[in-house]
Scaffold this motif. Structure first.
Motif, PDB file in Angstrom:
ATOM      1  N   LYS A  48       0.864  -1.166   0.000  1.00 23.28           N
ATOM      2  CA  LYS A  48       0.000   0.000   0.000  1.00 23.28           C
ATOM      3  C   LYS A  48       0.904   1.221   0.000  1.00 23.28           C
ATOM      4  O   LYS A  48       1.560   1.507   0.977  1.00 23.28           O
ATOM      5  N   ILE A  56       0.582   5.128  -5.838  1.00 26.71           N
ATOM      6  CA  ILE A  56       0.423   4.318  -7.041  1.00 26.71           C
ATOM      7  C   ILE A  56       1.634   4.536  -7.944  1.00 26.71           C
ATOM      8  O   ILE A  56       1.980   5.669  -8.260  1.00 26.71           O
ATOM      9  N   ARG A  67      -3.577   6.624 -12.525  1.00 28.83           N
ATOM     10  CA  ARG A  67      -4.375   7.335 -11.515  1.00 28.83           C
ATOM     11  C   ARG A  67      -5.143   8.500 -12.121  1.00 28.83           C
ATOM     12  O   ARG A  67      -6.331   8.675 -11.851  1.00 28.83           O
ATOM     13  N   ASP A 106      -7.780   5.264  -3.585  1.00 29.56           N
ATOM     14  CA  ASP A 106      -6.752   4.406  -3.006  1.00 29.56           C
ATOM     15  C   ASP A 106      -6.655   3.133  -3.833  1.00 29.56           C
ATOM     16  O   ASP A 106      -7.659   2.619  -4.328  1.00 29.56           O
ATOM     17  N   CYS A 107      -5.449   2.646  -3.995  1.00 28.42           N
ATOM     18  CA  CYS A 107      -5.231   1.429  -4.770  1.00 28.42           C
ATOM     19  C   CYS A 107      -4.179   0.593  -4.051  1.00 28.42           C
ATOM     20  O   CYS A 107      -3.124   1.100  -3.690  1.00 28.42           O
ATOM     21  N   THR A 108      -4.501  -0.684  -3.836  1.00 25.08           N
ATOM     22  CA  THR A 108      -3.571  -1.598  -3.170  1.00 25.08           C
ATOM     23  C   THR A 108      -3.260  -2.749  -4.121  1.00 25.08           C
ATOM     24  O   THR A 108      -4.166  -3.456  -4.554  1.00 25.08           O
ATOM     25  N   TYR A 109      -1.985  -2.908  -4.463  1.00 23.26           N
ATOM     26  CA  TYR A 109      -1.548  -4.019  -5.302  1.00 23.26           C
ATOM     27  C   TYR A 109      -1.236  -5.209  -4.410  1.00 23.26           C
ATOM     28  O   TYR A 109      -0.583  -5.063  -3.384  1.00 23.26           O
ATOM     29  N   ALA A 122      -5.268  -5.617  -8.262  1.00 29.91           N
ATOM     30  CA  ALA A 122      -5.357  -4.411  -7.452  1.00 29.91           C
ATOM     31  C   ALA A 122      -6.760  -4.283  -6.858  1.00 29.91           C
ATOM     32  O   ALA A 122      -7.743  -4.684  -7.475  1.00 29.91           O
ATOM     33  N   ILE A 153      -9.270  -1.323  -5.664  1.00 24.47           N
ATOM     34  CA  ILE A 153      -9.450   0.118  -5.870  1.00 24.47           C
ATOM     35  C   ILE A 153     -10.630   0.592  -5.034  1.00 24.47           C
ATOM     36  O   ILE A 153     -11.685  -0.043  -5.021  1.00 24.47           O
ATOM     37  N   SER A 177     -15.897   0.429  -4.550  1.00 25.12           N
ATOM     38  CA  SER A 177     -14.637  -0.303  -4.567  1.00 25.12           C
ATOM     39  C   SER A 177     -14.756  -1.436  -5.578  1.00 25.12           C
ATOM     40  O   SER A 177     -15.859  -1.840  -5.955  1.00 25.12           O
ATOM     41  N   TYR A 188      -9.569  -5.394  -9.342  1.00 25.67           N
ATOM     42  CA  TYR A 188      -9.195  -5.183 -10.735  1.00 25.67           C
ATOM     43  C   TYR A 188      -8.097  -6.172 -11.113  1.00 25.67           C
ATOM     44  O   TYR A 188      -7.181  -6.410 -10.337  1.00 25.67           O
TER      45      TYR A 188
END
Length: 109
Positions: free
Chosen positions: A5, A8, A25, A47-50, A74, A76, A95, A98
């Protein structure tokens, strides 16, 4: 694997960004903005978490790439308030999970 986190990654600006084609983004935020001209920009959150993204590749005997597979995952989240003349509400609040999958082969050298 643990989730990463952080800011991006931008295409071409980090190791991850060079290799994995991260999400754009600005493109996502512009789509949120185009949803309504009444988006309160000061409340726009993204917010984006890979997590779990990976690559697989093969090279030939001359160390040339012959196969590349990229798998990007990800989560989102986006939220913004809309001005509805009478009051403000968290109308955009969503949310998604992805995924992107690419396979490259038949390189010409």
């Amino acid at each position: 694997m643990t989730a990463v986190k952080a800011e991006i990654p931008k295409i071409g600006e980090t190791g991850f960004g060079d290799l994995m084609s991260p999400l754009n983004r600005d493109e996502i935020l512009n789509n949120i903005r185009s949803y309504s001209s009444r988006v309160d920009e000061s409340t726009l959150k993204f917010d984006c978490t890979y997590s779990g993204s990976y690559m697989m590749f093969r090279v030939d005997n001359d160390d040339r790439l012959i196969y590349l597979e990229q798998n990007l995952y990800a989560a989102i989240e986006a939220k913004a308030e809309l001005d509805l003349f009478v009051k403000k509400t968290n109308f955009i609040n969503g949310s998604c999970l992805y995924e992107e999958h690419y396979t490259f082969s038949k390189f010409t050298y």
